[in-house]
Design a protein around this motif. Structure first.
Motif, short mmCIF file in Angstrom:
data_model
loop_
_atom_site.label_atom_id
_atom_site.label_comp_id
_atom_site.label_asym_id
_atom_site.label_seq_id
_atom_site.Cartn_x
_atom_site.Cartn_y
_atom_site.Cartn_z
N ASP A 8 33.68 46.25 27.74
CA ASP A 8 32.78 45.76 26.69
C ASP A 8 32.82 44.24 26.61
N VAL A 9 33.98 43.67 26.85
CA VAL A 9 34.11 42.21 26.83
C VAL A 9 33.36 41.62 28.03
N THR A 10 33.48 42.25 29.17
CA THR A 10 32.79 41.79 30.37
C THR A 10 31.28 41.78 30.15
N LEU A 11 30.75 42.85 29.60
CA LEU A 11 29.31 42.93 29.37
C LEU A 11 28.85 41.90 28.36
N ARG A 12 29.60 41.75 27.27
CA ARG A 12 29.22 40.79 26.24
C ARG A 12 29.23 39.37 26.80
N LEU A 13 30.25 39.08 27.59
CA LEU A 13 30.37 37.74 28.16
C LEU A 13 29.21 37.46 29.12
N ALA A 14 28.89 38.43 29.97
CA ALA A 14 27.79 38.23 30.92
C ALA A 14 26.47 38.03 30.20
N ARG A 15 26.27 38.78 29.13
CA ARG A 15 25.03 38.64 28.37
C ARG A 15 24.94 37.28 27.68
N SER A 16 26.08 36.70 27.38
CA SER A 16 26.08 35.45 26.61
C SER A 16 26.00 34.21 27.49
N CYS A 17 26.08 34.37 28.79
CA CYS A 17 25.98 33.20 29.68
C CYS A 17 24.56 32.65 29.60
N PRO A 18 24.40 31.38 29.28
CA PRO A 18 23.06 30.82 29.07
C PRO A 18 22.19 30.78 30.32
N PHE B 261 29.68 43.77 38.51
CA PHE B 261 29.59 44.79 39.54
C PHE B 261 30.46 45.99 39.15
N ASP B 262 30.01 47.16 39.54
CA ASP B 262 30.84 48.36 39.42
C ASP B 262 31.99 48.21 40.40
N ALA B 263 33.21 48.22 39.91
CA ALA B 263 34.36 47.96 40.76
C ALA B 263 34.54 49.01 41.85
N GLN B 264 34.04 50.21 41.62
CA GLN B 264 34.22 51.28 42.60
C GLN B 264 33.12 51.28 43.66
N THR B 265 31.87 51.16 43.22
CA THR B 265 30.76 51.25 44.17
C THR B 265 30.34 49.89 44.71
N GLY B 266 30.66 48.83 43.96
CA GLY B 266 30.23 47.50 44.36
C GLY B 266 28.82 47.18 43.95
N ASP B 267 28.13 48.13 43.32
CA ASP B 267 26.75 47.91 42.89
C ASP B 267 26.70 46.94 41.71
N GLU B 268 25.69 46.06 41.71
CA GLU B 268 25.53 45.16 40.58
C GLU B 268 25.04 45.95 39.37
N VAL B 269 25.55 45.58 38.22
CA VAL B 269 25.22 46.25 36.97
C VAL B 269 24.21 45.41 36.20
N ASP B 270 23.17 46.05 35.68
CA ASP B 270 22.22 45.37 34.81
C ASP B 270 22.87 45.30 33.42
N VAL B 271 23.38 44.13 33.08
CA VAL B 271 24.16 44.02 31.84
C VAL B 271 23.31 44.19 30.59
N ARG C 190 33.75 44.46 37.57
CA ARG C 190 34.24 43.23 38.17
C ARG C 190 33.21 42.15 37.86
N ILE C 191 33.67 40.96 37.51
CA ILE C 191 32.73 39.89 37.14
C ILE C 191 32.89 38.72 38.10
N GLU C 192 31.77 38.14 38.47
CA GLU C 192 31.76 36.99 39.37
C GLU C 192 30.81 35.94 38.83
N VAL C 193 31.03 34.71 39.26
CA VAL C 193 30.15 33.61 38.89
C VAL C 193 29.23 33.29 40.06
N ASP C 194 27.93 33.20 39.78
CA ASP C 194 27.01 32.67 40.78
C ASP C 194 26.98 31.15 40.59
N GLY C 195 27.73 30.46 41.42
CA GLY C 195 27.87 29.02 41.28
C GLY C 195 26.58 28.25 41.51
N GLU C 196 25.59 28.91 42.09
CA GLU C 196 24.31 28.25 42.33
C GLU C 196 23.49 28.12 41.05
#
Ligand code: SF4
Length: 76
Positions: free
Chosen positions: A46-56, A63-73, A4-10
């Motif tokens: 794979d798209v989620t991970l690539r996108l998160a890595r590319s955010c400047p 996040f892992d959709a099942q556990t809710g744990d944040e993933v180190d991309v 699951r992907i979220e934006v930190d608006g801060e």
């Protein structure tokens, strides 16, 4: 695994990259900060991970959709 992907608006710097690449998932709010579109489709992992890595500003959090744990991309 499903992510699951979220934006930190801060820390989003409004580069527009995520919005341009996946407008079905991301949009700008009234302050030109990215946010996820309600009811957006789930991107492939794979798209989620690539996108998160590319955010400047590393504002895309994954996040892992099942556990809710944040993933180190950068380690996944
Ligand atoms: S790619 Fe990152 S900095 Fe750019 S709009 Fe999306 S969340 Fe904000």
């Amino acid at each position: 695994m499903s992510y699951r992907i979220e934006v930190d608006g801060e820390i989003c710097i409004s580069s527009g990259r995520c919005v341009a690449e996946h407008p079905e998932v991301f949009r700008f709010d009234d302050d030109e900060v990215a946010e996820t579109v309600p009811g957006a489709p789930t991107l492939p992992d794979d798209v989620t991970l690539r996108l998160a890595r590319s955010c400047p500003s590393s504002a895309l959090l994954v996040f892992d959709a099942q556990t809710g744990d944040e993933v180190d991309v950068f380690a996944s």
